[in-house]
Write an enzyme that holds these catalytic residues in place. Sequence first.
Site, PDB file in Angstrom:
ATOM      1  N   ASN A  10       0.869  -1.170   0.000  1.00  0.00           N
ATOM      2  CA  ASN A  10       0.000   0.000   0.000  1.00  0.00           C
ATOM      3  C   ASN A  10       0.911   1.226   0.000  1.00  0.00           C
ATOM      4  O   ASN A  10       1.494   1.561   1.021  1.00  0.00           O
ATOM      5  CB  ASN A  10      -0.886  -0.049   1.260  1.00  0.00           C
ATOM      6  CG  ASN A  10      -1.701   1.207   1.458  1.00  0.00           C
ATOM      7  OD1 ASN A  10      -1.786   2.049   0.566  1.00  0.00           O
ATOM      8  ND2 ASN A  10      -2.296   1.343   2.630  1.00  0.00           N
ATOM      9  N   TRP A  11       1.025   1.851  -1.154  1.00  0.00           N
ATOM     10  CA  TRP A  11       1.978   2.978  -1.286  1.00  0.00           C
ATOM     11  C   TRP A  11       1.439   4.264  -0.660  1.00  0.00           C
ATOM     12  O   TRP A  11       2.162   5.251  -0.566  1.00  0.00           O
ATOM     13  CB  TRP A  11       2.334   3.206  -2.771  1.00  0.00           C
ATOM     14  CG  TRP A  11       3.041   2.054  -3.423  1.00  0.00           C
ATOM     15  CD1 TRP A  11       3.341   0.836  -2.858  1.00  0.00           C
ATOM     16  CD2 TRP A  11       3.572   2.010  -4.758  1.00  0.00           C
ATOM     17  NE1 TRP A  11       4.001   0.040  -3.756  1.00  0.00           N
ATOM     18  CE2 TRP A  11       4.167   0.733  -4.936  1.00  0.00           C
ATOM     19  CE3 TRP A  11       3.596   2.911  -5.830  1.00  0.00           C
ATOM     20  CZ2 TRP A  11       4.776   0.337  -6.132  1.00  0.00           C
ATOM     21  CZ3 TRP A  11       4.197   2.522  -7.017  1.00  0.00           C
ATOM     22  CH2 TRP A  11       4.787   1.250  -7.166  1.00  0.00           C
ATOM     23  N   LYS A  12       0.183   4.254  -0.279  1.00  0.00           N
ATOM     24  CA  LYS A  12      -0.455   5.427   0.338  1.00  0.00           C
ATOM     25  C   LYS A  12      -0.240   6.685  -0.539  1.00  0.00           C
ATOM     26  O   LYS A  12      -0.174   6.565  -1.753  1.00  0.00           O
ATOM     27  CB  LYS A  12       0.048   5.620   1.770  1.00  0.00           C
ATOM     28  CG  LYS A  12      -0.132   4.336   2.610  1.00  0.00           C
ATOM     29  CD  LYS A  12       0.020   4.545   4.084  1.00  0.00           C
ATOM     30  CE  LYS A  12      -0.183   3.216   4.793  1.00  0.00           C
ATOM     31  NZ  LYS A  12      -0.160   3.329   6.243  1.00  0.00           N
ATOM     32  N   HIS A  96      -9.577   1.189   4.901  1.00  0.00           N
ATOM     33  CA  HIS A  96      -8.294   1.376   5.604  1.00  0.00           C
ATOM     34  C   HIS A  96      -8.519   2.289   6.819  1.00  0.00           C
ATOM     35  O   HIS A  96      -9.328   3.210   6.772  1.00  0.00           O
ATOM     36  CB  HIS A  96      -7.262   1.989   4.649  1.00  0.00           C
ATOM     37  CG  HIS A  96      -5.887   1.948   5.226  1.00  0.00           C
ATOM     38  ND1 HIS A  96      -5.452   2.883   6.136  1.00  0.00           N
ATOM     39  CD2 HIS A  96      -4.868   1.061   5.071  1.00  0.00           C
ATOM     40  CE1 HIS A  96      -4.204   2.574   6.506  1.00  0.00           C
ATOM     41  NE2 HIS A  96      -3.834   1.477   5.867  1.00  0.00           N
ATOM     42  N   GLU A  98      -6.913   4.680   7.901  1.00  0.00           N
ATOM     43  CA  GLU A  98      -6.719   6.115   7.622  1.00  0.00           C
ATOM     44  C   GLU A  98      -7.972   6.697   6.976  1.00  0.00           C
ATOM     45  O   GLU A  98      -8.324   7.863   7.209  1.00  0.00           O
ATOM     46  CB  GLU A  98      -5.459   6.311   6.756  1.00  0.00           C
ATOM     47  CG  GLU A  98      -4.200   6.067   7.597  1.00  0.00           C
ATOM     48  CD  GLU A  98      -3.014   5.484   6.863  1.00  0.00           C
ATOM     49  OE1 GLU A  98      -2.971   5.525   5.621  1.00  0.00           O
ATOM     50  OE2 GLU A  98      -2.108   4.948   7.539  1.00  0.00           O
ATOM     51  N   GLU A 168      -5.375  -4.876  10.642  1.00  0.00           N
ATOM     52  CA  GLU A 168      -4.361  -3.848  10.867  1.00  0.00           C
ATOM     53  C   GLU A 168      -4.647  -3.132  12.184  1.00  0.00           C
ATOM     54  O   GLU A 168      -5.461  -2.197  12.210  1.00  0.00           O
ATOM     55  CB  GLU A 168      -4.371  -2.840   9.715  1.00  0.00           C
ATOM     56  CG  GLU A 168      -4.099  -3.466   8.364  1.00  0.00           C
ATOM     57  CD  GLU A 168      -3.532  -2.459   7.377  1.00  0.00           C
ATOM     58  OE1 GLU A 168      -2.432  -2.704   6.874  1.00  0.00           O
ATOM     59  OE2 GLU A 168      -4.176  -1.423   7.139  1.00  0.00           O
ATOM     60  N   GLY A 174       2.419   2.321  10.766  1.00  0.00           N
ATOM     61  CA  GLY A 174       3.366   3.412  10.570  1.00  0.00           C
ATOM     62  C   GLY A 174       4.058   3.866  11.845  1.00  0.00           C
ATOM     63  O   GLY A 174       4.721   4.898  11.868  1.00  0.00           O
ATOM     64  N   SER A 214       3.416  -2.021  10.367  1.00  0.00           N
ATOM     65  CA  SER A 214       4.872  -2.072  10.585  1.00  0.00           C
ATOM     66  C   SER A 214       5.473  -3.438  10.275  1.00  0.00           C
ATOM     67  O   SER A 214       6.423  -3.868  10.929  1.00  0.00           O
ATOM     68  CB  SER A 214       5.221  -1.630  12.009  1.00  0.00           C
ATOM     69  OG  SER A 214       4.817  -0.283  12.211  1.00  0.00           O
ATOM     70  N   GLY A 235       2.816  -1.046   4.281  1.00  0.00           N
ATOM     71  CA  GLY A 235       2.881   0.381   3.960  1.00  0.00           C
ATOM     72  C   GLY A 235       4.312   0.809   3.709  1.00  0.00           C
ATOM     73  O   GLY A 235       4.863   0.636   2.620  1.00  0.00           O
ATOM     74  N   GLY A 236       4.951   1.348   4.745  1.00  0.00           N
ATOM     75  CA  GLY A 236       6.296   1.927   4.619  1.00  0.00           C
ATOM     76  C   GLY A 236       7.293   1.031   3.898  1.00  0.00           C
ATOM     77  O   GLY A 236       8.033   1.484   3.019  1.00  0.00           O
TER      78      GLY A 236
HETATM   79  P1  PGA Z   1       2.768   0.325   7.645  1.00  0.00           P
HETATM   80  O1  PGA Z   1       1.305   0.507   6.994  1.00  0.00           O
HETATM   81  O2  PGA Z   1       3.332  -0.959   7.097  1.00  0.00           O
HETATM   82  O3  PGA Z   1       3.532   1.530   7.215  1.00  0.00           O
HETATM   83  O4  PGA Z   1       2.574   0.259   9.125  1.00  0.00           O
HETATM   84  C1  PGA Z   1       0.459  -0.587   6.794  1.00  0.00           C
HETATM   85  C2  PGA Z   1      -0.861  -0.093   6.242  1.00  0.00           C
HETATM   86  O5  PGA Z   1      -1.357   0.939   6.695  1.00  0.00           O
HETATM   87  O6  PGA Z   1      -1.450  -0.717   5.319  1.00  0.00           O
END
Ligand code: PGA
Length: 251
Positions: A10-12, A96, A98, A168, A174, A214, A235-236
Amino acid sequence: MARKKFIAGNWKMNTSLDEARALAKGLVDIAGKITDVDIAVCPPYTNLLAVGEIIKGSSIKLGAQDVHWEAKGAYTGKISCAMLKSVGVTYVIIGHSEQRSYFNETDETVNKKTKAALAAGLLPIVCVGETLAERKAGKLTEVVGRQVKGAFAGIPVSDALKCTIAYEPVWAIGTGEVATPQQANEAHQFIRSVLVSVYDKTTADSMRIQYGGSMKPDNAKDLLALSDVDGGLIGGAALKAGDFLGIIKPV
Ligand code: PGA
């Protein structure tokens, strides 16, 4: 029942067009022939077409980060399922945390989006997870149970089988805080038990549940070894081809 592992990036809200192209090329080079794990990347909308062209012919599939449930019309800023299909999208992340915390996503809109995506032939990745306050208050099962039941309300078994769930924990996204393998497996087992109550055991045993929060090359192996963890939503660590490969193929 053997569930094939599924790792999605997930490149956000990251990557310019050039950065997205470079990342996609890097991924195709090092992971484009892997077939024993399902792999997807979910770039921002603006980079879907370019990334789709680069990963074409590889084993990496294209995903989007959100979708609107309406088919078309006056919804400024929104993207429909048909639009995603038209640029080669296979998967779509829905609900998600977010989106839930910053953009008013509710269990009801998650359900509408999931239904619309399925009707259009997209494969939803439905995200659920508790906040730290909810976990501390002992509300994990209440919150995650409500999210799973809400997301799948009115969705028949045949469609549910096309969905992936991403667990999640919001406190791990993150933050560098990762759920312990025991915390992750317990939550995944709980989600599977909810799926048994909504559907049946065979369906619950067939649906994949990813862990997200993470996940990195150095903790992926322990998490992915768990019986109920069927992959990761990253994500990251999805923003560097080498790190993403380190999660797909942990050493
Ligand atoms: P993260 O994000 O790996 O940066 O914690 C995961 C996500 O929100 O899908």
